[in-house]
Design a protein around this motif. Structure first.
Motif, short mmCIF file in Angstrom:
data_model
loop_
_atom_site.label_atom_id
_atom_site.label_comp_id
_atom_site.label_asym_id
_atom_site.label_seq_id
_atom_site.Cartn_x
_atom_site.Cartn_y
_atom_site.Cartn_z
N ASP A 99 -13.18 6.04 -12.47
CA ASP A 99 -13.38 6.19 -11.02
C ASP A 99 -12.20 6.90 -10.34
O ASP A 99 -12.16 7.02 -9.13
N GLY A 100 -11.23 7.35 -11.14
CA GLY A 100 -10.08 8.08 -10.59
C GLY A 100 -8.89 7.21 -10.22
O GLY A 100 -7.84 7.71 -9.86
N SER A 101 -9.06 5.89 -10.29
CA SER A 101 -7.93 5.00 -9.99
C SER A 101 -7.03 4.87 -11.22
O SER A 101 -7.40 5.27 -12.31
N THR A 102 -5.86 4.30 -11.03
CA THR A 102 -4.91 4.16 -12.13
C THR A 102 -5.12 2.83 -12.85
O THR A 102 -5.60 1.86 -12.28
N PHE A 103 -4.73 2.81 -14.11
CA PHE A 103 -4.70 1.57 -14.90
C PHE A 103 -3.33 0.97 -14.65
O PHE A 103 -2.31 1.59 -14.95
N ASN A 104 -3.27 -0.21 -14.07
CA ASN A 104 -2.01 -0.81 -13.64
C ASN A 104 -1.61 -1.96 -14.55
O ASN A 104 -2.45 -2.78 -14.92
N VAL A 105 -0.33 -2.03 -14.87
CA VAL A 105 0.22 -3.08 -15.74
C VAL A 105 1.34 -3.82 -15.01
O VAL A 105 1.95 -3.29 -14.09
N SER A 141 8.13 -1.09 3.70
CA SER A 141 7.90 -1.01 2.26
C SER A 141 7.81 -2.40 1.66
O SER A 141 8.51 -3.32 2.10
N GLN A 142 6.94 -2.56 0.66
CA GLN A 142 6.84 -3.83 -0.06
C GLN A 142 6.70 -3.53 -1.55
O GLN A 142 5.83 -2.77 -1.96
N ILE A 143 7.57 -4.12 -2.33
CA ILE A 143 7.53 -3.95 -3.77
C ILE A 143 6.30 -4.66 -4.32
O ILE A 143 5.94 -5.74 -3.87
N GLY A 144 5.65 -4.03 -5.29
CA GLY A 144 4.49 -4.61 -5.94
C GLY A 144 4.84 -5.22 -7.27
O GLY A 144 5.91 -4.99 -7.83
N LYS A 145 3.90 -6.00 -7.81
CA LYS A 145 4.10 -6.66 -9.09
C LYS A 145 3.66 -5.76 -10.25
O LYS A 145 3.98 -6.01 -11.39
N ARG A 146 2.96 -4.69 -9.95
CA ARG A 146 2.40 -3.82 -10.99
C ARG A 146 2.86 -2.37 -10.83
O ARG A 146 3.32 -1.97 -9.77
N GLN A 147 2.72 -1.61 -11.90
CA GLN A 147 3.00 -0.18 -11.88
C GLN A 147 1.89 0.53 -12.64
O GLN A 147 1.22 -0.08 -13.48
N ALA A 148 1.70 1.78 -12.32
CA ALA A 148 0.68 2.56 -13.01
C ALA A 148 1.11 2.79 -14.46
O ALA A 148 2.27 3.13 -14.72
N PHE A 149 0.21 2.56 -15.40
CA PHE A 149 0.48 2.77 -16.82
C PHE A 149 0.63 4.27 -17.06
O PHE A 149 -0.21 5.06 -16.63
N ALA A 150 1.72 4.65 -17.71
CA ALA A 150 1.99 6.08 -17.92
C ALA A 150 1.78 6.44 -19.39
O ALA A 150 2.11 5.67 -20.29
N VAL A 151 1.22 7.62 -19.61
CA VAL A 151 1.08 8.20 -20.94
C VAL A 151 1.76 9.56 -20.90
O VAL A 151 2.22 10.01 -19.84
#
Length: 91
Positions: A78-84, A59-69
């Motif tokens: 395109d079906g991908s997530t908007f990441n912040v 596992s590797q922690i990322g710098k971004r997360q998917a923006f949640a509404v």
């Protein structure tokens, strides 16, 4: 001698470095600018003619997360997530 395995998602490689007494360490050769990621790696060996294998998840922690509404993750056309950028990485 280290072994490099390409990450299936994102850039870089998983680096497996053999240690003493049959141990090994796993790391990544790049920082993960994207989402958290994990990948299962299977090691196979032959000892005295007997084949053995072990599976482990890296596992590797990322710098971004998917923006949640309120409806869930914000998706792009395109079906991908908007990441912040994650809170702990804000400057």
């Amino acid at each position: 001698m280290s072994i490099q395995i390409p990450w299936k998602e994102g850039e870089g490689n998983i680096v497996i470095t053999p240690g003493s007494n049959g141990t090994a360490s796993a790391s990544s050769d790049v920082a993960n600018e994207g989402l958290d990621r994990e990948q299962t790696v299977v090691f196979r060996t032959t000892n005295s003619g007997v084949q053995a294998s072990v599976s482990t998840t890296i596992s590797q922690i990322g710098k971004r997360q998917a923006f949640a509404v309120s409806e869930g993750r914000f998706l792009l056309s395109d079906g991908s997530t908007f990441n912040v950028i994650k809170k702990e990485f804000h400057e």
